[in-house]
Write an enzyme that holds these catalytic residues in place. Structure first.
Site, PDB file in Angstrom:
ATOM      1  N   TYR A   1      -1.026  -0.189  10.522  1.00  0.00           N
ATOM      2  CA  TYR A   1      -1.373  -0.860   9.260  1.00  0.00           C
ATOM      3  C   TYR A   1      -0.227  -0.715   8.256  1.00  0.00           C
ATOM      4  O   TYR A   1       0.247  -1.680   7.669  1.00  0.00           O
ATOM      5  CB  TYR A   1      -2.667  -0.258   8.693  1.00  0.00           C
ATOM      6  CG  TYR A   1      -2.938  -0.653   7.253  1.00  0.00           C
ATOM      7  CD1 TYR A   1      -3.320  -1.949   6.932  1.00  0.00           C
ATOM      8  CD2 TYR A   1      -2.793   0.269   6.209  1.00  0.00           C
ATOM      9  CE1 TYR A   1      -3.551  -2.321   5.607  1.00  0.00           C
ATOM     10  CE2 TYR A   1      -3.024  -0.084   4.896  1.00  0.00           C
ATOM     11  CZ  TYR A   1      -3.409  -1.383   4.608  1.00  0.00           C
ATOM     12  OH  TYR A   1      -3.631  -1.744   3.295  1.00  0.00           O
TER      13      TYR A   1
ATOM     14  N   THR B   1       0.818  -1.207   0.000  1.00  0.00           N
ATOM     15  CA  THR B   1       0.000   0.000   0.000  1.00  0.00           C
ATOM     16  C   THR B   1       0.859   1.267   0.000  1.00  0.00           C
ATOM     17  O   THR B   1       1.991   1.263   0.496  1.00  0.00           O
ATOM     18  CB  THR B   1      -0.901   0.015   1.266  1.00  0.00           C
ATOM     19  OG1 THR B   1      -1.428   1.330   1.455  1.00  0.00           O
ATOM     20  CG2 THR B   1      -0.129  -0.356   2.513  1.00  0.00           C
TER      21      THR B   1
HETATM   22  N1  NAD Z   1      -8.967  -1.329  -0.502  1.00  0.00           N
HETATM   23  C1  NAD Z   1      -7.918  -0.549  -0.757  1.00  0.00           C
HETATM   24  O1  NAD Z   1      -8.070   0.604  -1.162  1.00  0.00           O
HETATM   25  C2  NAD Z   1      -6.516  -1.077  -0.554  1.00  0.00           C
HETATM   26  C3  NAD Z   1      -5.444  -0.208  -0.817  1.00  0.00           C
HETATM   27  C4  NAD Z   1      -4.129  -0.681  -0.615  1.00  0.00           C
HETATM   28  C5  NAD Z   1      -3.920  -1.990  -0.220  1.00  0.00           C
HETATM   29  N2  NAD Z   1      -4.980  -2.806   0.015  1.00  0.00           N
HETATM   30  C6  NAD Z   1      -4.697  -4.193   0.421  1.00  0.00           C
HETATM   31  O2  NAD Z   1      -5.352  -5.067  -0.494  1.00  0.00           O
HETATM   32  C7  NAD Z   1      -5.765  -6.252   0.166  1.00  0.00           C
HETATM   33  C8  NAD Z   1      -7.231  -6.502  -0.124  1.00  0.00           C
HETATM   34  O3  NAD Z   1      -7.998  -5.390   0.309  1.00  0.00           O
HETATM   35  P1  NAD Z   1      -9.593  -5.371   0.165  1.00  0.00           P
HETATM   36  O4  NAD Z   1     -10.032  -3.952   0.094  1.00  0.00           O
HETATM   37  O5  NAD Z   1     -10.007  -6.315  -0.889  1.00  0.00           O
HETATM   38  O6  NAD Z   1     -10.011  -5.914   1.596  1.00  0.00           O
HETATM   39  P2  NAD Z   1     -11.096  -6.997   2.028  1.00  0.00           P
HETATM   40  O7  NAD Z   1     -11.240  -6.894   3.497  1.00  0.00           O
HETATM   41  O8  NAD Z   1     -12.323  -6.878   1.183  1.00  0.00           O
HETATM   42  O9  NAD Z   1     -10.357  -8.358   1.643  1.00  0.00           O
HETATM   43  C9  NAD Z   1      -9.434  -8.981   2.518  1.00  0.00           C
HETATM   44  C10 NAD Z   1      -9.814 -10.449   2.601  1.00  0.00           C
HETATM   45  O10 NAD Z   1      -8.870 -11.133   3.415  1.00  0.00           O
HETATM   46  C11 NAD Z   1      -9.572 -12.030   4.255  1.00  0.00           C
HETATM   47  N3  NAD Z   1      -8.742 -12.252   5.444  1.00  0.00           N
HETATM   48  C12 NAD Z   1      -8.392 -11.346   6.373  1.00  0.00           C
HETATM   49  N4  NAD Z   1      -7.605 -11.919   7.301  1.00  0.00           N
HETATM   50  C13 NAD Z   1      -7.446 -13.213   6.928  1.00  0.00           C
HETATM   51  C14 NAD Z   1      -6.745 -14.310   7.477  1.00  0.00           C
HETATM   52  N5  NAD Z   1      -6.053 -14.190   8.613  1.00  0.00           N
HETATM   53  N6  NAD Z   1      -6.796 -15.501   6.836  1.00  0.00           N
HETATM   54  C15 NAD Z   1      -7.499 -15.633   5.681  1.00  0.00           C
HETATM   55  N7  NAD Z   1      -8.196 -14.632   5.122  1.00  0.00           N
HETATM   56  C16 NAD Z   1      -8.172 -13.430   5.740  1.00  0.00           C
HETATM   57  C17 NAD Z   1     -10.887 -11.364   4.545  1.00  0.00           C
HETATM   58  O11 NAD Z   1     -11.906 -12.273   4.922  1.00  0.00           O
HETATM   59  C18 NAD Z   1     -11.193 -10.683   3.198  1.00  0.00           C
HETATM   60  O12 NAD Z   1     -11.950 -11.509   2.360  1.00  0.00           O
HETATM   61  C19 NAD Z   1      -5.433  -6.055   1.640  1.00  0.00           C
HETATM   62  O13 NAD Z   1      -4.216  -6.711   1.933  1.00  0.00           O
HETATM   63  C20 NAD Z   1      -5.276  -4.549   1.782  1.00  0.00           C
HETATM   64  O14 NAD Z   1      -4.385  -4.212   2.815  1.00  0.00           O
HETATM   65  C21 NAD Z   1      -6.272  -2.393  -0.130  1.00  0.00           C
HETATM   66  O1  UPG Z   2     -16.203   8.641   6.437  1.00  0.00           O
HETATM   67  C1  UPG Z   2     -15.154   8.978   5.868  1.00  0.00           C
HETATM   68  C2  UPG Z   2     -14.218   8.034   5.368  1.00  0.00           C
HETATM   69  C3  UPG Z   2     -13.056   8.500   4.759  1.00  0.00           C
HETATM   70  N1  UPG Z   2     -12.829   9.821   4.635  1.00  0.00           N
HETATM   71  C4  UPG Z   2     -11.595  10.293   3.972  1.00  0.00           C
HETATM   72  O2  UPG Z   2     -11.546   9.735   2.670  1.00  0.00           O
HETATM   73  C5  UPG Z   2     -10.204   9.427   2.302  1.00  0.00           C
HETATM   74  C6  UPG Z   2     -10.106   7.965   1.925  1.00  0.00           C
HETATM   75  O3  UPG Z   2     -10.348   7.182   3.068  1.00  0.00           O
HETATM   76  P1  UPG Z   2     -10.737   5.635   2.998  1.00  0.00           P
HETATM   77  O4  UPG Z   2     -11.705   5.394   1.904  1.00  0.00           O
HETATM   78  O5  UPG Z   2     -11.127   5.226   4.387  1.00  0.00           O
HETATM   79  O6  UPG Z   2      -9.385   4.935   2.555  1.00  0.00           O
HETATM   80  P2  UPG Z   2      -7.956   4.959   3.254  1.00  0.00           P
HETATM   81  O7  UPG Z   2      -8.047   5.193   4.720  1.00  0.00           O
HETATM   82  O8  UPG Z   2      -7.112   5.924   2.469  1.00  0.00           O
HETATM   83  O9  UPG Z   2      -7.460   3.479   3.114  1.00  0.00           O
HETATM   84  C7  UPG Z   2      -7.585   2.731   1.912  1.00  0.00           C
HETATM   85  O10 UPG Z   2      -6.563   3.108   1.053  1.00  0.00           O
HETATM   86  C8  UPG Z   2      -5.254   2.885   1.584  1.00  0.00           C
HETATM   87  C9  UPG Z   2      -4.289   3.447   0.589  1.00  0.00           C
HETATM   88  O11 UPG Z   2      -4.407   4.864   0.612  1.00  0.00           O
HETATM   89  C10 UPG Z   2      -5.101   1.398   1.814  1.00  0.00           C
HETATM   90  O12 UPG Z   2      -3.823   1.102   2.279  1.00  0.00           O
HETATM   91  C11 UPG Z   2      -6.138   0.903   2.784  1.00  0.00           C
HETATM   92  O13 UPG Z   2      -6.034  -0.511   2.929  1.00  0.00           O
HETATM   93  C12 UPG Z   2      -7.491   1.252   2.267  1.00  0.00           C
HETATM   94  O14 UPG Z   2      -8.459   0.916   3.258  1.00  0.00           O
HETATM   95  C13 UPG Z   2      -9.329   9.781   3.518  1.00  0.00           C
HETATM   96  O15 UPG Z   2      -8.806  11.045   3.311  1.00  0.00           O
HETATM   97  C14 UPG Z   2     -10.326   9.836   4.677  1.00  0.00           C
HETATM   98  O16 UPG Z   2      -9.961  10.755   5.681  1.00  0.00           O
HETATM   99  C15 UPG Z   2     -13.731  10.766   5.113  1.00  0.00           C
HETATM  100  O17 UPG Z   2     -13.524  11.964   5.009  1.00  0.00           O
HETATM  101  N2  UPG Z   2     -14.876  10.313   5.714  1.00  0.00           N
END
Ligand code: NAD
Ligand code: UPG
Length: 341
Positions: free
Chosen positions: A148, A124
């Site tokens: 995180y 991330t």
């Molecule tokens: N969503 C974002 O914007 C974002 C940004 C940067 C990085 N990531 C990374 O991408 C990955 C996926 O994110 P996402 O948004 O799809 O999240 P998500 O929560 O939808 O998916 C994560 C999955 O991992 C599973 N999981 C968690 N802990 C586990 C464990 N101990 N054993 C087996 N399964 C487990 C959960 O059940 C879930 O299905 C994560 O590693 C997150 O840190 C997400």
């Molecule tokens: O109710 C809310 C929720 C979020 N935010 C803002 O919206 C932006 C995005 O926030 P959010 O959607 O919660 O994503 P992040 O906290 O940036 O985290 C996501 O994006 C990261 C990368 O930036 C990943 O590492 C994380 O796993 C993923 O959850 C941030 O500035 C927050 O402060 C608000 O203002 N109000």
């Protein structure tokens, strides 16, 4: 994807029942791979596992993983499983180090025993901490400001150490903010409880929430709200399939940013949802959320060079697809029915 003997390549997807993992399974299947999802369903959805086999289990359960490796003999791993919420990590750091770091050690232990040495890892932009310059390049100093971010950086170091010993080859993918959904709205962003900005703004437009809370309006940005780089989940999935292909073709270990290079403030995000949905979005202002840097923006040139990856969607396209997914689920009337169309 087949090898020289016509055998389909198989990929183990940890966290494949989650948001980004499920979209990646969709694309893997479209491109001829076989996906095997391994997920404990702590935050994922069994209904999202539609493109491959499903094994329920925890990544910290090394014995369970050993038997899954022995049963499926995957050619590569994409490792999504983990806890993802920045704010939760500030409240409960141990849960993050346990799940994300110990869980990955367990996964690598089982993979090594099975002779699987190619791994794509979900990292991330939160590993960079407070940007010293933007857009962020992969060489920017990594100094996370949340547990995180630290949990992901620790895993990056573990992978790099093993890669230096030629024990694994890895593609570390540092995503910026995932957004959007499958264009056919079969799957989408579904976290419980939801804390992410895009789904929360959409739920407010849908009238499921009274108001969207903007965390902080005194940042050093044009409108005072945080700037993020929202990248379409299908573009992220595409990068993962390319990264698997790259490693299968003997590519060297690499770390890559996955973002669009375009920044959107929280206030602009709210405006875009209002525009796409044609509905007003009521907002209120609150204090900054701990662990949030003011601006996160990707320099994605390395991913373009190494993977030939080029994001195909802009923010409006992400929001349109997310809106379709949410309205479809809303029509069904229950979270439990979300993925049944
Ligand atoms: N969503 C974002 O914007 C974002 C940004 C940067 C990085 N990531 C990374 O991408 C990955 C996926 O994110 P996402 O948004 O799809 O999240 P998500 O929560 O939808 O998916 C994560 C999955 O991992 C599973 N999981 C968690 N802990 C586990 C464990 N101990 N054993 C087996 N399964 C487990 C959960 O059940 C879930 O299905 C994560 O590693 C997150 O840190 C997400
Ligand atoms: O109710 C809310 C929720 C979020 N935010 C803002 O919206 C932006 C995005 O926030 P959010 O959607 O919660 O994503 P992040 O906290 O940036 O985290 C996501 O994006 C990261 C990368 O930036 C990943 O590492 C994380 O796993 C993923 O959850 C941030 O500035 C927050 O402060 C608000 O203002 N109000």
């Amino acid at each position: 994807m087949q090898d020289a003997f016509g055998m389909t390549k198989r990929v183990l997807i940890t966290g494949g029942a989650g948001y980004i993992g499920a979209h990646t399974c969709l694309l893997l299947a479209e491109r001829g791979y076989e996906a095997v999802v391994y997920d404990n369903l702590s935050n994922g959805h069994a209904e999202f596992v539609r493109w491959g086999a499903f094994e329920q289990g925890d990544i910290r359960d090394t014995n369970r993983l050993r038997s899954v490796f022995s049963q499926y003999q995957p050619d590569a791993i994409i490792h999504f499983a983990g806890l993802i919420e920045v704010a939760q990590s500030v409240r409960d750091p141990l849960a993050f180090y346990d799940n994300n770091v110990s869980g990955t050690l367990s996964l690598i232990t089982a993979a090594e025993a099975a002779g699987v040495d190619k791994i794509v890892f979900s990292s991330t932009c939160a590993t960079y901490g407070i940007p010293q310059f933007t857009p962020l390049t992969e060489d920017h100093v990594q100094a996370p400001i949340s547990p995180y971010g630290w949990s992901k950086l620790l895993v990056e170091h573990i992978l790099r150490d093993l890669s230096g010993l030629d024990r694994i080859r890895c593609a570390i993918l540092r995503y910026f903010n995932a957004a959007g959904a499958d264009p056919e709205a079969r799957i989408g962003e579904w976290h419980t409880p939801e804390t992410h900005a895009v789904p929360l703004v959409i739920e407010t437009a849908l009238g499921q929430r009274d108001c969207f809370t903007i965390f902080g309006d005194d940042y050093d940005t044009a409108d005072g709200t945080c700037i993020r780089d929202y990248v379409h989940v299908i573009d992220l999935a595409d990068a993962h399939v390319r990264a698997v292909e790259y490693l299968l073709n003997d590519g060297a270990s690499v770390a890559l940013n996955l973002g669009t290079g375009t920044g959107t403030s929280v206030a602009e995000l709210v405006e875009t949802v209002a525009l796409v949905s044609g509905r007003p979005v009521k907002t209120r202002r609150a204090d900054r959320r701990p662990g949030d840097p003011s601006i996160l923006l990707a320099d994605n040139r390395r991913a373009r060079d190494v993977l030939g990856w080029q994001p195909q969607h802009d923010l409006a396209s992400s929001i349109e697809s997310a809106w379709r997914w949410h309205t479809k689920s809303n029509l069904l009337g229950a979270d439990a029915s979300r993925s049944t169309l």
